[in-house]
Write an enzyme that holds these catalytic residues in place. Structure first.
Site, PDB file in Angstrom:
ATOM      1  N   PRO A   1       0.836  -1.214   0.000  1.00  0.00           N
ATOM      2  CA  PRO A   1       0.000   0.000   0.000  1.00  0.00           C
ATOM      3  C   PRO A   1       0.869   1.262   0.000  1.00  0.00           C
ATOM      4  O   PRO A   1       1.886   1.320   0.687  1.00  0.00           O
ATOM      5  CB  PRO A   1      -0.780  -0.119   1.313  1.00  0.00           C
ATOM      6  CG  PRO A   1      -0.717  -1.555   1.687  1.00  0.00           C
ATOM      7  CD  PRO A   1       0.575  -2.070   1.139  1.00  0.00           C
ATOM      8  N   GLU A   2       0.466   2.227  -0.806  1.00  0.00           N
ATOM      9  CA  GLU A   2       1.171   3.507  -0.876  1.00  0.00           C
ATOM     10  C   GLU A   2       0.231   4.589  -0.346  1.00  0.00           C
ATOM     11  O   GLU A   2      -0.812   4.281   0.220  1.00  0.00           O
ATOM     12  CB  GLU A   2       1.617   3.760  -2.324  1.00  0.00           C
ATOM     13  CG  GLU A   2       2.470   2.592  -2.861  1.00  0.00           C
ATOM     14  CD  GLU A   2       2.939   2.768  -4.299  1.00  0.00           C
ATOM     15  OE1 GLU A   2       3.055   3.915  -4.752  1.00  0.00           O
ATOM     16  OE2 GLU A   2       3.183   1.740  -4.968  1.00  0.00           O
TER      17      GLU A   2
ATOM     18  N   HIS B   1      -4.030 -15.808  10.310  1.00  0.00           N
ATOM     19  CA  HIS B   1      -3.166 -14.738   9.824  1.00  0.00           C
ATOM     20  C   HIS B   1      -3.410 -13.412  10.540  1.00  0.00           C
ATOM     21  O   HIS B   1      -2.812 -12.401  10.194  1.00  0.00           O
ATOM     22  CB  HIS B   1      -3.350 -14.563   8.324  1.00  0.00           C
ATOM     23  CG  HIS B   1      -2.942 -15.757   7.530  1.00  0.00           C
ATOM     24  ND1 HIS B   1      -1.649 -16.237   7.520  1.00  0.00           N
ATOM     25  CD2 HIS B   1      -3.660 -16.592   6.738  1.00  0.00           C
ATOM     26  CE1 HIS B   1      -1.588 -17.315   6.752  1.00  0.00           C
ATOM     27  NE2 HIS B   1      -2.792 -17.549   6.268  1.00  0.00           N
TER      28      HIS B   1
ATOM     29  N   ARG C   1       2.050 -12.158   5.442  1.00  0.00           N
ATOM     30  CA  ARG C   1       3.514 -12.175   5.332  1.00  0.00           C
ATOM     31  C   ARG C   1       4.224 -11.647   6.575  1.00  0.00           C
ATOM     32  O   ARG C   1       5.450 -11.668   6.635  1.00  0.00           O
ATOM     33  CB  ARG C   1       3.939 -11.415   4.080  1.00  0.00           C
ATOM     34  CG  ARG C   1       3.367 -12.111   2.832  1.00  0.00           C
ATOM     35  CD  ARG C   1       3.738 -11.425   1.552  1.00  0.00           C
ATOM     36  NE  ARG C   1       5.162 -11.509   1.274  1.00  0.00           N
ATOM     37  CZ  ARG C   1       5.731 -11.020   0.183  1.00  0.00           C
ATOM     38  NH1 ARG C   1       5.004 -10.411  -0.713  1.00  0.00           N
ATOM     39  NH2 ARG C   1       7.014 -11.126  -0.012  1.00  0.00           N
TER      40      ARG C   1
ATOM     41  N   ARG D   1      21.275  16.170  -6.709  1.00  0.00           N
ATOM     42  CA  ARG D   1      21.183  14.721  -6.468  1.00  0.00           C
ATOM     43  C   ARG D   1      21.468  13.986  -7.774  1.00  0.00           C
ATOM     44  O   ARG D   1      20.739  14.132  -8.740  1.00  0.00           O
ATOM     45  CB  ARG D   1      19.799  14.350  -5.945  1.00  0.00           C
ATOM     46  CG  ARG D   1      19.535  14.984  -4.596  1.00  0.00           C
ATOM     47  CD  ARG D   1      18.494  14.190  -3.876  1.00  0.00           C
ATOM     48  NE  ARG D   1      17.964  14.954  -2.760  1.00  0.00           N
ATOM     49  CZ  ARG D   1      18.002  14.530  -1.506  1.00  0.00           C
ATOM     50  NH1 ARG D   1      18.541  13.370  -1.220  1.00  0.00           N
ATOM     51  NH2 ARG D   1      17.481  15.255  -0.535  1.00  0.00           N
TER      52      ARG D   1
END
Ligand code: ZN
Length: 275
Positions: free
Chosen positions: A2-3, A94, A113, A154
């Site tokens: 998820p972002e 889970h 996970r 950068r």
């Protein structure tokens, strides 16, 4: 993973359901590494009786504001989800963290996970979490000029720089690829080499792809669900991400998949070139 859009929806859908409720107890914590701070027994003791006063998001962290100045910070990482259930619901194997509310409802942190994480933070801890993360790309202070400052000097390639949470917070692999496609910038271009017009296009791209994803409830590739258990639909609107071998919606060329900084990276070889 998820972002920003997915975490925002997860935070909002959780917060709306539980704001004002009081946590009775931690019913299950069978994966102690999930709790990064404080020690698990202290985490359990401190959460009992806390009221949820509000919620927010910082970078990819969900923040629940609790009474007495505490903040419960939750990170879904790869496969986590947070859902609210009635009193008679049973957590499956889970679900590694389960909270019971005083009204009987239960909150399940489900994570196949086991990379998901929780922190219970005081004001100092919250300030440290804030300081560890970079600019919020949808904030008013994230201007074209601010982005130009972040990129100048950068030499790193722009794609991994966009993924660096200490520079810009909340962007992951999906929205980095989508924003670079939007701005017609090759993912390996050195950040400092972008022209002023390219920086402006990237700024526009970052905000456009995040706002579109927010409007579509986020992207669900596999595991992501909001806190009502609903999927997002933004995966149906990708232009480059996960579209290798398919035509670029802008020029018709075939979208290419390569690896940049160990991440699968999708781009259009005609729209996004290296000068
Ligand atoms: Zn193209």
């Amino acid at each position: 993973m998820p972002e920003l859009p997915e975490v925002q929806h997860a935070a909002d859908s959780l917060g709306m359901q539980i704001v004002g409720a009081r946590i009775a107890c931690v019913e299950r914590l069978d994966w102690p590494r999930m709790v990064e701070t404080p020690a698990p027994d202290e985490f359990i003791a401190l959460l009992a009786g806390r009221q949820v006063r509000g919620w927010g998001r910082r970078a990819k962290w969900i923040l629940l504001d609790l009474d007495d100045g505490w903040t419960l910070a939750l990170h879904l990482r790869m496969s986590g989800s947070l859902t609210v259930h009635p009193a008679n619901a049973e957590p499956d194997r889970h679900t590694h963290l389960a909270l019971r509310l005083e009204d009987g409802r239960r909150i399940f942190f489900h994570d196949t996970r086991k990379f998901g994480r929780a922190r219970l933070l005081d004001a100092t801890g919250l300030a440290a979490l804030d300081a560890a993360h970079g600019a919020e790309p949808l904030s008013e202070t994230f201007t074209v000029e601010h982005l130009a400052e972040l990129l100048q000097n950068r030499k790193r390639a722009i794609k991994p720089l966009l993924l660096d949470q200490s520079v810009i917070a909340g962007i992951g692999n999906i929205y980095a690829d989508e924003a670079l496609w939007h701005a017609r910038i090759h993912p390996l271009r050195p950040a400092a080499d972008l022209s002023a017009s390219e920086v402006a296009a990237l700024h526009d791209g970052i905000r456009a792809v995040l706002r579109q994803a927010l409007a579509n409830g986020g992207s669900t590739l596999r595991d992501y669900r909001n806190s009502y258990g609903a999927r997002g639909t933004n995966q149906d609107h990708f232009n480059a991400y996960d579209r290798a071998g398919r035509p670029c919606p802008r020029c018709g060329a075939t979208i290419v998949k390569t690896v940049v900084a160990q991440r699968g990276t999708h781009y259009c070889p005609i729209c996004q070139t290296i000068p």
